[in-house]
Motif scaffolding. Structure first.
Motif, PDB file in Angstrom:
ATOM      1  N   SER A   1      -0.534  10.458  -2.404  1.00  0.00           N
ATOM      2  CA  SER A   1      -0.505  10.315  -0.967  1.00  0.00           C
ATOM      3  C   SER A   1       0.785   9.625  -0.537  1.00  0.00           C
ATOM      4  O   SER A   1       1.521   9.068  -1.347  1.00  0.00           O
ATOM      5  CB  SER A   1      -1.730   9.550  -0.496  1.00  0.00           C
ATOM      6  N   LYS A   2       1.019   9.650   0.725  1.00  0.00           N
ATOM      7  CA  LYS A   2       2.254   9.082   1.278  1.00  0.00           C
ATOM      8  C   LYS A   2       2.299   7.569   1.069  1.00  0.00           C
ATOM      9  O   LYS A   2       3.357   7.012   0.759  1.00  0.00           O
ATOM     10  CB  LYS A   2       2.340   9.428   2.766  1.00  0.00           C
ATOM     11  N   GLU A   3       1.163   6.934   1.227  1.00  0.00           N
ATOM     12  CA  GLU A   3       1.088   5.479   1.067  1.00  0.00           C
ATOM     13  C   GLU A   3       1.437   5.057  -0.355  1.00  0.00           C
ATOM     14  O   GLU A   3       2.189   4.109  -0.568  1.00  0.00           O
ATOM     15  CB  GLU A   3      -0.316   4.999   1.429  1.00  0.00           C
ATOM     16  N   ARG A   4       0.918   5.775  -1.338  1.00  0.00           N
ATOM     17  CA  ARG A   4       1.224   5.464  -2.745  1.00  0.00           C
ATOM     18  C   ARG A   4       2.710   5.645  -3.039  1.00  0.00           C
ATOM     19  O   ARG A   4       3.296   4.869  -3.787  1.00  0.00           O
ATOM     20  CB  ARG A   4       0.410   6.355  -3.676  1.00  0.00           C
ATOM     21  N   GLN A   5       3.294   6.673  -2.466  1.00  0.00           N
ATOM     22  CA  GLN A   5       4.717   6.914  -2.672  1.00  0.00           C
ATOM     23  C   GLN A   5       5.549   5.774  -2.093  1.00  0.00           C
ATOM     24  O   GLN A   5       6.517   5.330  -2.715  1.00  0.00           O
ATOM     25  CB  GLN A   5       5.131   8.245  -2.041  1.00  0.00           C
ATOM     26  N   GLU A   6       5.151   5.283  -0.916  1.00  0.00           N
ATOM     27  CA  GLU A   6       5.869   4.168  -0.303  1.00  0.00           C
ATOM     28  C   GLU A   6       5.743   2.903  -1.144  1.00  0.00           C
ATOM     29  O   GLU A   6       6.725   2.180  -1.342  1.00  0.00           O
ATOM     30  CB  GLU A   6       5.327   3.915   1.111  1.00  0.00           C
ATOM     31  N   VAL A   7       4.548   2.645  -1.643  1.00  0.00           N
ATOM     32  CA  VAL A   7       4.336   1.467  -2.482  1.00  0.00           C
ATOM     33  C   VAL A   7       5.154   1.583  -3.763  1.00  0.00           C
ATOM     34  O   VAL A   7       5.805   0.626  -4.191  1.00  0.00           O
ATOM     35  CB  VAL A   7       2.833   1.291  -2.800  1.00  0.00           C
ATOM     36  N   ALA A   8       5.147   2.753  -4.368  1.00  0.00           N
ATOM     37  CA  ALA A   8       5.929   2.974  -5.588  1.00  0.00           C
ATOM     38  C   ALA A   8       7.414   2.788  -5.331  1.00  0.00           C
ATOM     39  O   ALA A   8       8.131   2.209  -6.152  1.00  0.00           O
ATOM     40  CB  ALA A   8       5.640   4.361  -6.149  1.00  0.00           C
ATOM     41  N   GLN A   9       7.877   3.264  -4.192  1.00  0.00           N
ATOM     42  CA  GLN A   9       9.303   3.132  -3.840  1.00  0.00           C
ATOM     43  C   GLN A   9       9.654   1.659  -3.638  1.00  0.00           C
ATOM     44  O   GLN A   9      10.685   1.204  -4.111  1.00  0.00           O
ATOM     45  CB  GLN A   9       9.608   3.938  -2.571  1.00  0.00           C
ATOM     46  N   LEU A  10       8.811   0.895  -2.943  1.00  0.00           N
ATOM     47  CA  LEU A  10       9.069  -0.529  -2.732  1.00  0.00           C
ATOM     48  C   LEU A  10       9.078  -1.286  -4.053  1.00  0.00           C
ATOM     49  O   LEU A  10       9.936  -2.148  -4.283  1.00  0.00           O
ATOM     50  CB  LEU A  10       8.008  -1.130  -1.799  1.00  0.00           C
ATOM     51  N   LEU A  11       8.126  -0.973  -4.920  1.00  0.00           N
ATOM     52  CA  LEU A  11       8.092  -1.630  -6.226  1.00  0.00           C
ATOM     53  C   LEU A  11       9.326  -1.286  -7.053  1.00  0.00           C
ATOM     54  O   LEU A  11       9.855  -2.140  -7.770  1.00  0.00           O
ATOM     55  CB  LEU A  11       6.811  -1.245  -6.973  1.00  0.00           C
ATOM     56  N   GLU A  12       9.763  -0.043  -6.953  1.00  0.00           N
ATOM     57  CA  GLU A  12      10.947   0.394  -7.694  1.00  0.00           C
ATOM     58  C   GLU A  12      12.185  -0.345  -7.206  1.00  0.00           C
ATOM     59  O   GLU A  12      13.029  -0.763  -8.000  1.00  0.00           O
ATOM     60  CB  GLU A  12      11.124   1.904  -7.514  1.00  0.00           C
ATOM     61  N   GLU A  13      12.282  -0.551  -5.894  1.00  0.00           N
ATOM     62  CA  GLU A  13      13.420  -1.274  -5.318  1.00  0.00           C
ATOM     63  C   GLU A  13      13.437  -2.726  -5.785  1.00  0.00           C
ATOM     64  O   GLU A  13      14.494  -3.306  -5.980  1.00  0.00           O
ATOM     65  CB  GLU A  13      13.361  -1.217  -3.792  1.00  0.00           C
ATOM     66  N   GLU A  14      12.247  -3.303  -5.951  1.00  0.00           N
ATOM     67  CA  GLU A  14      12.153  -4.697  -6.384  1.00  0.00           C
ATOM     68  C   GLU A  14      12.217  -4.840  -7.895  1.00  0.00           C
ATOM     69  O   GLU A  14      12.224  -5.943  -8.420  1.00  0.00           O
ATOM     70  CB  GLU A  14      10.861  -5.313  -5.850  1.00  0.00           C
ATOM     71  N   GLY A  15      12.238  -3.735  -8.610  1.00  0.00           N
ATOM     72  CA  GLY A  15      12.329  -3.779 -10.064  1.00  0.00           C
ATOM     73  C   GLY A  15      11.000  -4.000 -10.746  1.00  0.00           C
ATOM     74  O   GLY A  15      10.949  -4.400 -11.901  1.00  0.00           O
ATOM     75  N   GLU A  16       9.913  -3.757 -10.055  1.00  0.00           N
ATOM     76  CA  GLU A  16       8.575  -3.913 -10.620  1.00  0.00           C
ATOM     77  C   GLU A  16       8.029  -2.559 -11.038  1.00  0.00           C
ATOM     78  O   GLU A  16       8.405  -1.532 -10.499  1.00  0.00           O
ATOM     79  CB  GLU A  16       7.617  -4.534  -9.588  1.00  0.00           C
ATOM     80  N   GLU A  17       7.116  -2.585 -12.031  1.00  0.00           N
ATOM     81  CA  GLU A  17       6.469  -1.347 -12.454  1.00  0.00           C
ATOM     82  C   GLU A  17       5.228  -1.107 -11.626  1.00  0.00           C
ATOM     83  O   GLU A  17       4.481  -2.040 -11.314  1.00  0.00           O
ATOM     84  CB  GLU A  17       6.066  -1.435 -13.927  1.00  0.00           C
ATOM     85  N   ALA A  18       4.986   0.143 -11.280  1.00  0.00           N
ATOM     86  CA  ALA A  18       3.774   0.492 -10.549  1.00  0.00           C
ATOM     87  C   ALA A  18       2.599   0.518 -11.517  1.00  0.00           C
ATOM     88  O   ALA A  18       2.701   1.034 -12.621  1.00  0.00           O
ATOM     89  CB  ALA A  18       3.940   1.851  -9.881  1.00  0.00           C
ATOM     90  N   VAL A  19       1.499  -0.067 -11.105  1.00  0.00           N
ATOM     91  CA  VAL A  19       0.287  -0.084 -11.924  1.00  0.00           C
ATOM     92  C   VAL A  19      -0.496   1.180 -11.647  1.00  0.00           C
ATOM     93  O   VAL A  19      -0.760   1.528 -10.511  1.00  0.00           O
ATOM     94  CB  VAL A  19      -0.571  -1.325 -11.597  1.00  0.00           C
ATOM     95  N   GLN A  20      -0.870   1.867 -12.729  1.00  0.00           N
ATOM     96  CA  GLN A  20      -1.629   3.093 -12.563  1.00  0.00           C
ATOM     97  C   GLN A  20      -3.075   2.760 -12.228  1.00  0.00           C
ATOM     98  O   GLN A  20      -3.628   1.789 -12.735  1.00  0.00           O
ATOM     99  CB  GLN A  20      -1.570   3.927 -13.849  1.00  0.00           C
TER     100      GLN A  20
END
Length: 148
Positions: A1-20
């Motif tokens: 979903s769009k929300e998950r993509q935004e969260v993943a993008q924010l985490l990527e910018e901060e250098g954090e891994e997205a939790v599955q």
């Protein structure tokens, strides 16, 4: 979903891994133990009814075999056994005291719900606890007769 993509993008910018999804629940299971060490911080106690072979290495365990004891009495006796249990040599008095306090906080209704009906408890030291219960009942009966 769009929300998950935004969260993943924010985490990527901060250098954090997205939790599955689903991994968080598995990670929480790893903190459960049936045999805590003396230096472990124990937050709560819970009732588990499982095959004896699965819990044979746990510190607090009872073997349930078919018998005449109803769920309520079995729950009371089981909690008494756990509270009067002799600690391991590796356990410190402070951790034993905290474990016993956590056992006392377990609602008896939770224990009754987890048990099967018509059982007999089997564990080392159970006869001592049963004798103690009989003595307490006799004292209560004696006090009632004296009060009357």
């Amino acid at each position: 979903s769009k929300e998950r993509q935004e969260v993943a993008q924010l985490l990527e910018e901060e250098g954090e891994e997205a939790v599955q999804p689903g991994l968080e629940a598995g990670a929480k299971l790893e903190v459960l133990t049936g045999k805590p060490f003396g230096d472990d911080e124990v937050l709560s106690a819970m009732v588990v009814c499982a095959p004896y072979s699965a819990v044979s290495s746990w510190h607090y365990k009872l073997k349930l075999v078919p018998g005449q004891l109803k769920k309520g009495k079995a729950a009371q006796q089981g909690l008494r056994i756990f509270l009067s249990d002799k600690p391991d040599a590796a356990s410190t008095p402070a951790c034993i005291a905290s474990w016993r306090a956590l056992i006392q906080e377990v609602p008896e209704a939770d224990v009754i719900t987890a048990l099967i009906g018509n059982v007999k408890l089997s564990t080392p030291g159970i006869q001592k606890v049963q004798q103690q219960l009989k003595k307490e009942k006799k004292k209560e009966a004696k006090q009632r007769s004296q009060d009357s």
